[in-house]
Scaffold this motif. Structure first.
Motif, PDB file in Angstrom:
ATOM      1  N   GLU A  21       0.849  -1.195   0.000  1.00 27.82           N
ATOM      2  CA  GLU A  21       0.000   0.000   0.000  1.00 27.82           C
ATOM      3  C   GLU A  21       0.883   1.244   0.000  1.00 27.82           C
ATOM      4  O   GLU A  21       1.935   1.277   0.636  1.00 27.82           O
ATOM      5  N   GLU A  22       0.429   2.258  -0.705  1.00 27.21           N
ATOM      6  CA  GLU A  22       1.188   3.504  -0.736  1.00 27.21           C
ATOM      7  C   GLU A  22       1.116   4.194   0.627  1.00 27.21           C
ATOM      8  O   GLU A  22       0.056   4.249   1.241  1.00 27.21           O
ATOM      9  N   PRO A  23       2.244   4.732   1.115  1.00 26.35           N
ATOM     10  CA  PRO A  23       2.210   5.525   2.343  1.00 26.35           C
ATOM     11  C   PRO A  23       1.692   6.928   2.018  1.00 26.35           C
ATOM     12  O   PRO A  23       1.673   7.333   0.850  1.00 26.35           O
ATOM     13  N   HIS A  24       1.282   7.642   3.046  1.00 27.69           N
ATOM     14  CA  HIS A  24       0.805   9.009   2.836  1.00 27.69           C
ATOM     15  C   HIS A  24       1.439   9.950   3.845  1.00 27.69           C
ATOM     16  O   HIS A  24       1.821   9.545   4.945  1.00 27.69           O
ATOM     17  N   ALA A  25       1.535  11.203   3.456  1.00 30.73           N
ATOM     18  CA  ALA A  25       2.214  12.202   4.287  1.00 30.73           C
ATOM     19  C   ALA A  25       1.316  12.671   5.408  1.00 30.73           C
ATOM     20  O   ALA A  25       0.271  13.283   5.166  1.00 30.73           O
ATOM     21  N   GLY A  26       1.718  12.361   6.654  1.00 28.94           N
ATOM     22  CA  GLY A  26       1.000  12.864   7.807  1.00 28.94           C
ATOM     23  C   GLY A  26       1.468  14.271   8.147  1.00 28.94           C
ATOM     24  O   GLY A  26       2.256  14.880   7.411  1.00 28.94           O
ATOM     25  N   PRO A  27       1.014  14.820   9.278  1.00 25.52           N
ATOM     26  CA  PRO A  27       1.421  16.164   9.683  1.00 25.52           C
ATOM     27  C   PRO A  27       2.944  16.282   9.785  1.00 25.52           C
ATOM     28  O   PRO A  27       3.609  15.397  10.339  1.00 25.52           O
ATOM     29  N   GLY A  28       3.476  17.352   9.232  1.00 27.89           N
ATOM     30  CA  GLY A  28       4.912  17.591   9.314  1.00 27.89           C
ATOM     31  C   GLY A  28       5.756  16.728   8.414  1.00 27.89           C
ATOM     32  O   GLY A  28       6.987  16.712   8.535  1.00 27.89           O
ATOM     33  N   GLU A  76       0.056  18.239   6.596  1.00 29.15           N
ATOM     34  CA  GLU A  76      -0.439  19.402   7.341  1.00 29.15           C
ATOM     35  C   GLU A  76       0.702  20.075   8.126  1.00 29.15           C
ATOM     36  O   GLU A  76       1.523  19.399   8.740  1.00 29.15           O
ATOM     37  N   GLY A  77       0.751  21.384   8.033  1.00 30.09           N
ATOM     38  CA  GLY A  77       1.736  22.148   8.788  1.00 30.09           C
ATOM     39  C   GLY A  77       3.076  22.311   8.105  1.00 30.09           C
ATOM     40  O   GLY A  77       3.957  22.997   8.613  1.00 30.09           O
TER      41      GLY A  77
END
Length: 297
Positions: A21-28, A76-77
């Motif tokens: 599964e592709e990872p995704h960018a979390g906050p920061g 985010e951020g």
């Protein structure tokens, strides 16, 4: 997406190219479409389970810390970076088509993805251990196993800071070390005497883990003036084993500045595909690297 993974600790044969599964960018964080991933000795040490006490790992796990690529998600951020930017940095599971980075910088102009992937961890490590060993401008630093990625960075950063370097490497890499500003000599029988003939040694770094910690302490006269990143038995000699990263963003900024000014260049010795990750680890473990090995995605 395709990702290199391992479900058990062991040799290179535990590495497999899988659909994940592709990872995704979390906050920061940011996500990049990986164009190249750096191959570091720490990668195969983690694969073998050498660092479990300090860095527990849940299996199955991905492989790789360094990457260069094109930003395609911004968490985010996060400020100062946009989708489409070319960046290099550190993250997790970078031997993959997509990876999330925890630290990054814009790639210096004129640098290829392949070249850029070779810098993050080695520059951070070089800056950290030069600081930890306490060597100062005007002093002489001995670097054991100096021709690899970290050694290449150490030699050039030391030269920039006015630190003299004696580097050990195989016979084929003597001219390479000299080109980077070091006084070069070979390892093997009689190497301690050869180093002594070259002058005083104020501090020493062990980058190869070839069982020379005792000799490095003998040459410096003080175990506190020796740091290893490769010999897990170093603490038995009172020598610091350095495996905890410092500030990666700061290191990336230093790397970008030195590259732009033409003061740092680490060549790519060999490139591999994702499917050749096991071969990359075999070659990395064999040593004798001149510069860096990278996986091209």
């Amino acid at each position: 997406m395709k990702r290199v993974s391992f479900a058990e600790f062991g040799g290179p044969d535990v590495l497999h190219l899988i659909d994940a599964e592709e990872p995704h960018a979390g906050p920061g964080r940011i996500r990049v479409a990986v164009r190249a991933a750096g191959v570091n000795p720490v990668d195969w040490r983690i694969r073998e389970g050498q660092f479990l006490k300090a860095h527990p790992l849940e299996l199955p796990a991905g492989v790789g810390l360094d990457a260069a690529g094109v930003v395609d998600e911004v968490g985010e951020g996060v400020e100062g970076v946009e989708v489409g930017d070319h960046v290099f940095g550190e993250g997790l599971s970078t031997y993959a088509e997509f990876a999330v980075l925890t630290a990054w910088a814009r790639m210096p102009e004129g640098l290829s993805f392949e070249e850029a992937a070779g810098y993050p961890s080695v520059v951070e490590t070089a800056l950290r251990i030069i600081s930890q060993v306490g060597v100062r401008p005007g002093q002489t630093l001995l670097v054991s196993g100096a021709s690899g990625g970290v050694g290449s960075a150490v030699l050039q950063i030391a030269r920039e800071r006015g630190i003299a370097v004696i580097g050990t490497a195989g016979a084929a890499n003597q001219d390479y070390l000299r080109d980077l500003g070091a006084v070069a000599t070979t390892y093997g029988e009689g190497w301690v005497e050869r180093v002594r003939e070259l002058g005083r040694v104020d501090a020493a770094l062990d980058l190869a883990g070839s069982g020379v910690i005792g000799e490095l302490v003998e040459l410096t006269g003080d175990p506190q003036k020796v740091v290893s990143i490769a010999d897990l038995g170093a603490p038995e000699f009172g020598v610091r084993f350095s495996d905890t990263a410092g500030s990666v963003p700061d290191a990336l900024a230093v790397a970008a500045d030195l590259i732009k000014r033409g003061r740092l260049h680490i060549p790519v010795e060999k490139s591999y595909t994702l499917g050749e990750a096991a071969a990359a680890h075999i070659d990395s473990q064999a040593g004798h690297t001149r510069g860096r090995r990278v996986i091209v995605v």
